[in-house]
Each structure stands twice: as structure tokens, then as C-alpha cells.
Design an enzyme around this catalytic site. Sequence first.
Site, PDB file in Angstrom:
ATOM      1  N   ASP A 190       0.829  -1.203   0.000  1.00  0.00           N
ATOM      2  CA  ASP A 190       0.000   0.000   0.000  1.00  0.00           C
ATOM      3  C   ASP A 190       0.866   1.257   0.000  1.00  0.00           C
ATOM      4  OD1 ASP A 190      -2.430   1.293  -0.062  1.00  0.00           O
ATOM      5  OD2 ASP A 190      -2.590   1.412   2.119  1.00  0.00           O
ATOM      6  N   ASP A 374      -9.038  -1.084   3.684  1.00  0.00           N
ATOM      7  CA  ASP A 374      -8.572  -0.639   4.998  1.00  0.00           C
ATOM      8  C   ASP A 374      -9.467  -1.180   6.106  1.00  0.00           C
ATOM      9  OD1 ASP A 374      -6.612   0.820   3.656  1.00  0.00           O
ATOM     10  OD2 ASP A 374      -7.948   2.534   3.413  1.00  0.00           O
TER      11      ASP A 374
END
Length: 453
Positions: A190, A374
Site C-alpha cells: 500500500d 482498509d
Amino acid sequence: MESSILDSLGVEIIGVMAPVSICMFLVVLLTYSLSVTSDPQIRSAANLIYIENPSDSTTVKLEGSLANAIVFVVLIAAVTFILVLLFYYNFTNFLKHYMRFSAFFVLGTMGGAIFLSIIQHFSIPVDSITCFILLFNFTILGTLSVFAGGIPIVLRQCYMVVMGIVVAAWFTKLPEWTTWFILVALALYDLVAVLAPGGPLKLLVELASSRDEELPAMVYEARPTVSSGNQRRNRGSSLRALVGGGGVSDSGSVELQAVRNHDVNQLGRENSHNMDYNAIAVRDIDNVDDGIGNGSRGGLERSPLVGSPSASEHSTSVGTRGNMEDRESVMDEEMSPLVELMGWGDNREEARGLEESDNVVDISNRGIKLGLGDFIFYSVLVGRAAMYDLMTVYACYLAIISGLGCTLILLSVYNRALPALPISIMLGVVFYFLTRLLMEPFVVGVTTNLMMF
């Protein structure tokens, strides 16, 4: 001065942390209620290379879990680059349909399995037909809420949280070593994908920003808020209007778009000659031919709501004799009651001065968007911690929330898209092992010796 999330920091943080906390809490509740345990024989994209067995040595588990994490991240990167190519070549409708299919699959199959497990565990008296109807309606409504227009934002937010819970509950069934390696690998991926030049997520964000389009992705969007200090300024700097041209979604509903100031002024100047009801400005016409007006009046008179065609033609003929500054001054005086009523009078000059700041992103108006991934991996970390002890759950929760708060602070400073996983995941993993290896033995020792209650 650019607006910042710090202007309404408390509301923004609560708007993001509340759904994250709810998602993590419900995943922990499912883990404890259904007694979810790791299934070594489960086969998925997360363990294509190595299937963990309890009898394997530590070295074998370490190597196999690392290989699983690398393959999983490579698959995610490949799929993300494919999405970038599809979005680059304007396959937006295909991406939206793909997201709807993904939502249908997650809610219908994975969510249905969890729903059946809850019914069996708690012995809920319900027949199969009723169960199917409830699950079907729940799935269809969730699928429509992903990209359909006219859906209440609260309903969309709830379904995003539900999908995060469902996927996270399935990820908690992965073997322990594989889970930890995947979490760390995804945090690093990420970071690279969002910040590195040529990263797939960075390319997506830049491409969507250059086209002024919304990303066809599953994101949780907090309700936009405007602080009291910026409310008057935002009225002048980013006027909101309901546009029915380019802002029509697939379902035909009209969307709310931000209209720039120069666009508003241009529209106002173009439409001022086409309105049926024109404001008539009668000036002192001493220097004008006597044939134009017989009754010379001192000062300026306004009749805001007159629909006479002759009066409109007379107003147009008089207005074309002046220069552009006279037109703008007449429009300012004609619109002054409306401007004062809506509270824009003091900001007209400021709005004109801010026309060059069209590229400034007003985060306080748009709100914060958090990816569904997330939600999922925050909850996976807490769910994995819940399989060991509640003390590790508390520590991981505090670490994740602290990391998310740090990310929001950095977001307000850099005013750009930032990865939400690295800080929270790293803190969560560190807090988990510190609590499990150091804090828990200490607390158990002093408690058993009656030194702490």
C-alpha cells in the site's frame, strides 16, 4: 490559504473512526460468538503456495507464509494494473458492473454463509424460504447501493461496513503465520502503490483527478462537513449548483457538482439575455436621444420581476450601450437583494479573486474517503488478536486508531492521497506481539500473586 482537515478535525476523525471501530467490534464479536478458528485446509488466493500445518517446523512455516504473502501481493498488484488500464481506456461502465458483481458475490455467498452460521449457532427458528427471501433482498439492496444514484449516504455507508465485516470474517480463517505475513506485506505494498512514482493506486488517483471523475471503487465516504470558520469563504470559492448535463449518473439521477466561480459568472452572463423575467434598469438619460425615454428620472430604479417583452427589449437595448463594467455594476445592484439574502454579498469580490485557484482540493467540503480494504485488514488484525486474548484486542485496537489518527494528520498536512494501512498495521502488529510476549505474562504474574486486581 488552502483549507485543511484541521479546520473540522474532530468531526472528520469521528466520521471515519466510528465506522472503523464498529467494523472491528463486530468482527471480534463474530469471532467470539461463532468460535472462529483457523482452517489449515482452506484454499484461497492467500495460500496458493503453502498450506500451513500445525506439525510443520518454524522454518517451514516462515518460508511458506512468506511465499504466500508475496504471491498474494503480486496478484493484487496485477489486478490493480488491469483496473488502471481499463479505467485509462474508459471502460468505466464495465468497472462499475464488476464492482456490483463483487458486492453481490460478497453479500450473497460469503455473507450468506455467515448468516447461516449465525442461524445454526443461535438456533434461530426460521424456514429456508424466509431465509432465502431475506438474504436475496439484503443482497440486491446492497448491490444497488454501490454505485446507484439516489441512495441515502447512510445506507451506502452501512453496506460498506457490512462488506468489510464479511470479508474480514473470512480472512480470519487463514492460518496464523500466513495472516501476519500478508498483513505486513499489504502494508508495504500500500505504501509503494500510493506514494511511489508509477504506483498503480497513484496512477488511478492521478488519472481520475485529470479527468475530474470519481474512481469506480468501493470506498467509504464520510459525510462532507464545513466548519463555521470556512463556511462563508467556501460559499464564494466553490459554489454548489445542481447541474443536469454532465452530472447525470447511470440511473438517470442528477448529481450535485461543484461549479467554479468563472463558470457561474459565465452562465449568469449568458442567461441574463435569455430570461423571461428581466430586471429593468432605468438610468438617467439626459445624454440619450429623446426618442428613447420621455421621462428622465434621477438615480436608479429597479423592477426585479417584470415579464413584459417590450420592457425586456428596452432593457436589452439600453444595456448594450454600456461597456462591460456598466453591465457588471448593474447586475451587482440588481442582484443585491438576493445576494444579501443568501449571505454572499461580502464574498463577491473574494470569489472573483479566487478564480485562479480552481485546482485546489477542498477536503472539508468533500469529506474523507477510506478504501474498503482498509476496513477489511484493520478488522482482520483485530480478529486474529481476538483468537488469542482480549488484552491483545485492546492493544491492537488502540494501535490501529492511533495510526489512523496519524494518517489523518498527515493527510491534512500534505493534502494528497495517502495510504491508510502502513502506520496502523505496523503499530497493530508491534503492539500485538509486545502485548502477547511481554505485557500479558507480566499482568498474569502480578494478578496471580495478588499484586494487582
